[in-house]
Write a protein that holds these residues in place. Structure first.
Motif, PDB file in Angstrom:
ATOM      1  N   TRP A  68       0.809  -1.216   0.000  1.00  0.00           N
ATOM      2  CA  TRP A  68       0.000   0.000   0.000  1.00  0.00           C
ATOM      3  C   TRP A  68       0.844   1.268   0.000  1.00  0.00           C
ATOM      4  O   TRP A  68       0.309   2.370  -0.068  1.00  0.00           O
ATOM      5  CB  TRP A  68      -0.968  -0.030   1.184  1.00  0.00           C
ATOM      6  CG  TRP A  68      -1.853  -1.230   1.108  1.00  0.00           C
ATOM      7  CD1 TRP A  68      -1.795  -2.343   1.894  1.00  0.00           C
ATOM      8  CD2 TRP A  68      -2.897  -1.466   0.165  1.00  0.00           C
ATOM      9  NE1 TRP A  68      -2.733  -3.264   1.504  1.00  0.00           N
ATOM     10  CE2 TRP A  68      -3.426  -2.755   0.446  1.00  0.00           C
ATOM     11  CE3 TRP A  68      -3.438  -0.735  -0.889  1.00  0.00           C
ATOM     12  CZ2 TRP A  68      -4.478  -3.306  -0.295  1.00  0.00           C
ATOM     13  CZ3 TRP A  68      -4.471  -1.280  -1.628  1.00  0.00           C
ATOM     14  CH2 TRP A  68      -4.986  -2.545  -1.323  1.00  0.00           C
ATOM     15  N   SER A  69       2.165   1.103   0.053  1.00  0.00           N
ATOM     16  CA  SER A  69       3.056   2.249  -0.055  1.00  0.00           C
ATOM     17  C   SER A  69       3.507   2.476  -1.493  1.00  0.00           C
ATOM     18  O   SER A  69       4.127   3.493  -1.798  1.00  0.00           O
ATOM     19  CB  SER A  69       4.298   2.044   0.828  1.00  0.00           C
ATOM     20  OG  SER A  69       3.937   1.926   2.185  1.00  0.00           O
ATOM     21  N   ARG A  70       3.181   1.552  -2.372  1.00  0.00           N
ATOM     22  CA  ARG A  70       3.625   1.651  -3.755  1.00  0.00           C
ATOM     23  C   ARG A  70       2.713   2.579  -4.552  1.00  0.00           C
ATOM     24  O   ARG A  70       1.509   2.626  -4.355  1.00  0.00           O
ATOM     25  CB  ARG A  70       3.650   0.267  -4.404  1.00  0.00           C
ATOM     26  CG  ARG A  70       4.647  -0.685  -3.772  1.00  0.00           C
ATOM     27  CD  ARG A  70       4.812  -1.943  -4.594  1.00  0.00           C
ATOM     28  NE  ARG A  70       5.730  -2.887  -3.946  1.00  0.00           N
ATOM     29  CZ  ARG A  70       6.226  -3.958  -4.537  1.00  0.00           C
ATOM     30  NH1 ARG A  70       5.911  -4.232  -5.791  1.00  0.00           N
ATOM     31  NH2 ARG A  70       7.043  -4.755  -3.873  1.00  0.00           N
ATOM     32  N   PHE A  71       3.325   3.293  -5.482  1.00  0.00           N
ATOM     33  CA  PHE A  71       2.561   4.216  -6.320  1.00  0.00           C
ATOM     34  C   PHE A  71       1.454   3.499  -7.083  1.00  0.00           C
ATOM     35  O   PHE A  71       0.390   4.069  -7.325  1.00  0.00           O
ATOM     36  CB  PHE A  71       3.493   4.913  -7.316  1.00  0.00           C
ATOM     37  CG  PHE A  71       4.530   5.783  -6.666  1.00  0.00           C
ATOM     38  CD1 PHE A  71       4.168   6.707  -5.703  1.00  0.00           C
ATOM     39  CD2 PHE A  71       5.867   5.691  -7.010  1.00  0.00           C
ATOM     40  CE1 PHE A  71       5.119   7.521  -5.097  1.00  0.00           C
ATOM     41  CE2 PHE A  71       6.826   6.499  -6.423  1.00  0.00           C
ATOM     42  CZ  PHE A  71       6.452   7.418  -5.463  1.00  0.00           C
ATOM     43  N   CYS A 193     -12.783  -8.230   5.888  1.00  0.00           N
ATOM     44  CA  CYS A 193     -11.932  -9.312   5.392  1.00  0.00           C
ATOM     45  C   CYS A 193     -11.683  -9.158   3.895  1.00  0.00           C
ATOM     46  O   CYS A 193     -12.518  -8.644   3.155  1.00  0.00           O
ATOM     47  CB  CYS A 193     -12.585 -10.663   5.663  1.00  0.00           C
ATOM     48  SG  CYS A 193     -12.781 -11.017   7.425  1.00  0.00           S
ATOM     49  N   GLY A 194     -10.525  -9.608   3.470  1.00  0.00           N
ATOM     50  CA  GLY A 194     -10.206  -9.586   2.056  1.00  0.00           C
ATOM     51  C   GLY A 194      -9.145  -8.583   1.678  1.00  0.00           C
ATOM     52  O   GLY A 194      -8.641  -8.608   0.547  1.00  0.00           O
ATOM     53  N   ALA A 195      -8.771  -7.710   2.585  1.00  0.00           N
ATOM     54  CA  ALA A 195      -7.733  -6.727   2.287  1.00  0.00           C
ATOM     55  C   ALA A 195      -6.362  -7.372   2.452  1.00  0.00           C
ATOM     56  O   ALA A 195      -6.072  -7.974   3.478  1.00  0.00           O
ATOM     57  CB  ALA A 195      -7.858  -5.522   3.211  1.00  0.00           C
ATOM     58  N   GLN A 196      -5.527  -7.246   1.443  1.00  0.00           N
ATOM     59  CA  GLN A 196      -4.190  -7.838   1.495  1.00  0.00           C
ATOM     60  C   GLN A 196      -3.261  -6.958   2.317  1.00  0.00           C
ATOM     61  O   GLN A 196      -3.247  -5.742   2.163  1.00  0.00           O
ATOM     62  CB  GLN A 196      -3.632  -8.016   0.086  1.00  0.00           C
ATOM     63  CG  GLN A 196      -2.280  -8.704   0.046  1.00  0.00           C
ATOM     64  CD  GLN A 196      -1.833  -8.993  -1.376  1.00  0.00           C
ATOM     65  OE1 GLN A 196      -2.653  -9.081  -2.279  1.00  0.00           O
ATOM     66  NE2 GLN A 196      -0.531  -9.132  -1.568  1.00  0.00           N
ATOM     67  N   ALA A 197      -2.498  -7.566   3.192  1.00  0.00           N
ATOM     68  CA  ALA A 197      -1.585  -6.824   4.052  1.00  0.00           C
ATOM     69  C   ALA A 197      -0.302  -6.467   3.318  1.00  0.00           C
ATOM     70  O   ALA A 197       0.099  -7.140   2.365  1.00  0.00           O
ATOM     71  CB  ALA A 197      -1.256  -7.647   5.292  1.00  0.00           C
TER      72      ALA A 197
END
Length: 230
Positions: A68-71, A193-197
């Motif tokens: 989630w830090s990637r552009f 649920c379902g969000a990738q860490a």
């Protein structure tokens, strides 16, 4: 989705969080030292170099960092931004995990503005005792023009972007009940649920530290060479 059906998900990896708060401190210190002037300008320059190293690191981390830090996960298409504003995401499209479309734009704007501000500072001349290390590579007129920008539009742009950032935090906190500061401290969000860490292991942290040190070394060499020491 009830509270019991939610789970803690690592969204912001440690390098991203440390970058965020280090940038806050360095920018704040840079502004204060500039206002104080005099001998404090030495620290203004040092903090400017630190901001440059941090921004360079963040750009690299935006390519190889946690999910989630990637552009690629917070630069949205115009259509996605429009759907976000209308609160009508497509099936499978989520705006509640990392930066939402407007948040992503604010990150890009801040990084770009800081780079421009730092770049102008590198060739600035306050006509008292402080000059940027790269001033010898530009003409006197160019240095004068960018010095004026650095002291006016550049700093006011940072104030404006910072103000908008704080306003957005308050808006989401009190208008929508979304805490944006807590996750940037702990790294975790309570999500359905379902969000990738994001990957946030010892190996990724060591890799991030290596990148940061490389960025700091590059800034140091640039300053030394610019000042004629290389």
């Amino acid at each position: 989705m009830t509270e019991g059906q939610r789970e803690e998900v690592r969204v912001w990896d440690l390098p991203t969080r440390l970058f965020h708060w280090a940038l806050v401190l360095c920018v704040f210190g840079s502004v204060v030292s500039a206002k104080v002037g005099g001998n404090a300008m030495v620290w203004h320059m040092r903090l400017g170099y630190a901001v440059l190293a941090l921004v360079a690191f963040r750009i690299l981390w935006g390519l190889v960092g946690g999910r989630w830090s990637r552009f690629t996960h917070f630069i949205y298409s115009p259509a996605s931004i429009f759907r976000y504003l209308r609160r009508k995401p497509n099936a499978g499209e989520r705006f509640d995990v990392g930066h939402n479309p407007l948040g992503g734009l604010s990150v890009l704007a801040m990084l770009a503005w800081l780079l421009l501000q730092i770049g102008s500072g590198l060739i600035a001349d306050d006509e008292i005792a402080t000059t940027g290390p790269l001033i010898r590579f530009v003409s006197g007129d160019a240095s004068l023009a960018w010095t004026g920008y650095h002291k006016s539009w550049g700093q006011w742009g940072i104030f404006a972007l910072t103000g908008l950032h704080i306003a957005a935090i308050l808006y989401y906190r009190f208008g929508h009940g979304h805490d944006l500061i807590g996750p940037m401290l702990s790294g975790d969000k309570k999500l359905s649920c379902g969000a990738q860490a994001s990957r946030d292991t010892l190996a990724t942290r060591v890799f991030a530290l290596t990148l940061l040190l490389a960025c700091a070394a590059a800034v140091y060499l640039m300053v030394v060479i610019g000042e004629g020491g290389g």
